[in-house]
Design a protein around this motif. Structure first.
Motif, PDB file in Angstrom:
ATOM      1  N   UNK A   7       0.686  -1.131  -0.312  1.00  0.00           N
ATOM      2  CA  UNK A   7       0.268   0.226  -0.154  1.00  0.00           C
ATOM      3  C   UNK A   7       0.644   1.280   0.161  1.00  0.00           C
ATOM      4  N   UNK A   8       1.728   1.364   0.622  1.00  0.00           N
ATOM      5  CA  UNK A   8       2.605   2.334   0.750  1.00  0.00           C
ATOM      6  C   UNK A   8       3.418   2.870  -0.628  1.00  0.00           C
ATOM      7  N   UNK A   9       4.342   1.631  -0.745  1.00  0.00           N
ATOM      8  CA  UNK A   9       5.426   1.226  -2.258  1.00  0.00           C
ATOM      9  C   UNK A   9       3.676   1.975  -2.893  1.00  0.00           C
ATOM     10  N   UNK A  10       2.522   1.225  -3.454  1.00  0.00           N
ATOM     11  CA  UNK A  10       1.558   2.157  -4.572  1.00  0.00           C
ATOM     12  C   UNK A  10       1.456   3.623  -3.998  1.00  0.00           C
ATOM     13  N   UNK A  11       1.521   4.355  -2.953  1.00  0.00           N
ATOM     14  CA  UNK A  11       1.076   5.506  -2.978  1.00  0.00           C
ATOM     15  C   UNK A  11       2.481   6.130  -3.182  1.00  0.00           C
ATOM     16  N   UNK A  21      -3.534  15.109  -4.850  1.00  0.00           N
ATOM     17  CA  UNK A  21      -4.446  14.788  -4.556  1.00  0.00           C
ATOM     18  C   UNK A  21      -5.114  13.330  -5.070  1.00  0.00           C
ATOM     19  N   UNK A  22      -4.129  13.024  -5.511  1.00  0.00           N
ATOM     20  CA  UNK A  22      -4.387  11.287  -5.950  1.00  0.00           C
ATOM     21  C   UNK A  22      -4.573  10.754  -5.089  1.00  0.00           C
ATOM     22  N   UNK A  23      -4.052  10.710  -3.752  1.00  0.00           N
ATOM     23  CA  UNK A  23      -3.630   9.967  -2.759  1.00  0.00           C
ATOM     24  C   UNK A  23      -5.043   9.817  -2.535  1.00  0.00           C
ATOM     25  N   UNK A  24      -5.978   9.140  -2.629  1.00  0.00           N
ATOM     26  CA  UNK A  24      -7.498   8.350  -2.129  1.00  0.00           C
ATOM     27  C   UNK A  24      -7.068   7.395  -2.131  1.00  0.00           C
ATOM     28  N   UNK A  25      -8.145   6.234  -0.950  1.00  0.00           N
ATOM     29  CA  UNK A  25      -8.165   4.410  -0.225  1.00  0.00           C
ATOM     30  C   UNK A  25      -9.094   4.511  -2.196  1.00  0.00           C
ATOM     31  N   UNK A  26      -9.747   5.059  -3.123  1.00  0.00           N
ATOM     32  CA  UNK A  26     -10.440   4.598  -4.121  1.00  0.00           C
ATOM     33  C   UNK A  26      -9.660   4.350  -4.867  1.00  0.00           C
ATOM     34  N   UNK A  27      -8.696   5.299  -5.558  1.00  0.00           N
ATOM     35  CA  UNK A  27      -7.699   5.261  -6.518  1.00  0.00           C
ATOM     36  C   UNK A  27      -6.693   3.774  -6.509  1.00  0.00           C
ATOM     37  N   UNK A  28      -6.120   3.901  -4.191  1.00  0.00           N
ATOM     38  CA  UNK A  28      -5.463   3.412  -4.209  1.00  0.00           C
ATOM     39  C   UNK A  28      -5.495   2.070  -4.372  1.00  0.00           C
ATOM     40  N   UNK A  34      -7.991  -4.301  -5.028  1.00  0.00           N
ATOM     41  CA  UNK A  34      -7.899  -4.947  -3.373  1.00  0.00           C
ATOM     42  C   UNK A  34      -9.854  -3.813  -3.381  1.00  0.00           C
ATOM     43  N   UNK A  35     -10.314  -4.681  -2.337  1.00  0.00           N
ATOM     44  CA  UNK A  35     -11.090  -3.505  -1.495  1.00  0.00           C
ATOM     45  C   UNK A  35     -10.753  -2.252  -0.318  1.00  0.00           C
TER      46      UNK A  35
END
Length: 185
Positions: A7-11, A21-28, A34-35
């Motif tokens: 999750x951190x690497x993807x962030x 601004x693109x750092x959202x739970x939905x986007x990640x 994943x859910x």
């Protein structure tokens, strides 16, 4: 299931590619396929994730370089300085875009601003330590700043400076070091 590190690497990838601004739970979650439940398994909301992401950025993009240069860079400060130069020049997997994105984010967010100040101090401090140990006592701080500013400036130039050209600029700057040796190619 993705790990916390995934999750951190993807962030960091999202941040470098699309900005804060693109750092959202939905986007990640969509990018990791994943859910959102997986996200909340590892993090206590977006605020906690952001703090963990910043700590991960600092560890991976500052602490890892320092540790690697100390561990594998050689027996002398000069050798570690040259090794660090190569680490920075070889690490071009989106790290310039990430550095730019973090600096842009730091202009808008106090937590990120504090992190950027700390990262910059740590990086310049480590360079100062290496320059001083390589024989540049009198000018260690200005030369450390110059070396760091070369990197930050090179990240901002469009188009980006190729690694070989940046290496030449670093070599020139290192020749300015009092009592320093000529850099090895």
């Amino acid at each position: 299931m993705a790990s916390r590190r995934d999750w951190l690497e993807e962030g960091l990838r999202v941040l470098g590619e699309e900005g804060a601004p693109a750092l959202t739970v939905d986007r990640l979650a969509a990018r990791l396929k994943l859910t959102k439940g997986s996200f909340y398994h590892h993090f206590k909301g977006m605020a906690g994730y952001r703090s963990d992401l910043l700590a991960h950025y600092e560890a991976e993009h500052t602490g890892r370089y320092v540790a690697d240069a100390d561990r594998r860079g050689g027996d002398t400060p000069r050798a570690r300085l040259l090794y660090l130069r190569e680490l920075v020049l070889d690490d071009k997997d989106g790290s310039d875009a990430l550095e730019i994105a973090v600096r842009a984010w730091a202009l808008q967010d106090p937590e990120v601003h504090a992190l950027q100040q700390r990262v910059d101090r740590t990086r310049v401090g480590y360079l100062r330590e290496l320059v001083r140990g390589a024989g540049g006592d009198a000018d260690a701080t200005p030369l450390a700043r110059l070396l760091y500013l070369l990197l930050v400036g090179a990240q901002q130039v469009v188009p980006p400076l190729p690694a070989e050209e940046l290496r030449e600029v670093y070599d020139l700057a290192l020749r300015l070091a009092p009592h320093g040796e000529e850099p090895v190619a």
